[in-house]
Design a protein around this motif. Structure first.
Motif: not given
Length: 268
Positions: A219-221, A227-239, A241-253
């Motif tokens: 987490r950042d903190r 915190s709300r922004t720290d609660a998930s790894y990828v959910y609703r984090r499109t674009g 950076p991944c918390r582990i590797c820094g790659t932008p998180v992607r999304t599709e339906v």
């Protein structure tokens, strides 16, 4: 859509507030009026859940609720407010201390009166629930034979009950599994680890009323509650950076819902 931990909490709260006492059941909106009249004034035996389904047992009759995308309960003590809007169902009871309790249901996909047998038919078509005593091997039996992606299978309530969009994204990330991998390519060891993790995460969600899937060190903190922004790894984090590797998180339906994943940590 509320996930399984929310329904489990609701069942526990409603059972504590109303079970073992007579419940005044009405339908101010009118859509559930005939059914409400049949159970009005009867003693509520229990309220339980399985996956995203809620069951309130009044003797041989069962009030079945599926909240869907827009369903919501509001509850309180004392006198309930004047009914307004599309109020599908209202319960009123004396409460444990006699002060009076109430709960209102709006917007549910399903609110119906069933027999015990009809309730059984619903349970028969649902997969195992990580929050209930159920056999994860039943889910793996279906997953291991399927060419459908694991991301889609996790959303199929006939395969696994109670997991929704948030837990789907997060459990796959935590185990570094691509959501596009066919079910038959998921090993039994991977599934066993995912199931155990779901049990832990969903039980934590029942206790806190929140879905928190991140480990403190990611987490950042780093200290204190997430915190709300720290609660998930990828959910609703499109674009982001991944918390582990820094790659932008992607999304599709996928199966009608937005899927979130890291293309590096969860490479196919």
């Amino acid at each position: 859509m509320p996930e399984g931990h929310t329904l489990f909490r609701l069942a526990r709260q409603q059972h504590a507030a109303f079970a073992g006492r007579e419940v005044h059941v009405t339908s101010p909106q009118g859509r559930f009026a005939a059914e409400a009249e049949l159970v009005d004034g009867r003693v509520l035996d229990e309220v339980t859940s399985w996956g995203k389904h809620l069951f309130a047992v009044f003797g041989p009759d069962v009030v079945h609720v599926h909240l869907g995308l827009y369903g919501k309960y509001t509850s309180g003590t004392g006198l309930p407010p004047e009914p307004r809007g599309a109020l599908r169902m209202r319960w009123e009871g004396p409460g444990e201390d006699g002060e009076g309790v109430w709960t209102d249901l709006r917007g549910a996909t399903a609110c119906e009166l069933l027999t015990d047998g009809e309730m059984g038919l619903i349970l028969d078509r649902l997969g195992p629930d990580p929050l209930r005593r159920s056999d994860p091997a039943k889910a793996f039996a279906r997953i291991s034979r399927s060419r459908v992606t694991i991301g889609a299978l996790l959303m199929d309530q006939a395969v696994l009950a109670g997991v929704g969009n948030v837990y789907r994204a997060e459990i796959l990330f935590r185990h570094r599994i691509s959501p596009f991998r066919p079910g038959k390519a998921v090993t039994e060891a991977e599934w066993t680890a995912m199931w155990a993790d779901l049990v832990t995460l969903m039980k934590a969600g029942v206790r806190s009323g929140r879905i928190i899937t991140t480990r403190p060190e990611d987490r950042d903190r780093k200290r204190g509650a997430a915190s709300r922004t720290d609660a998930s790894y990828v959910y609703r984090r499109t674009g982001l950076p991944c918390r582990i590797c820094g790659t932008p998180v992607r999304t599709e339906v996928m199966v009608g819902r937005n899927l979130f994943w890291c293309p590096t940590c969860q490479a196919v």
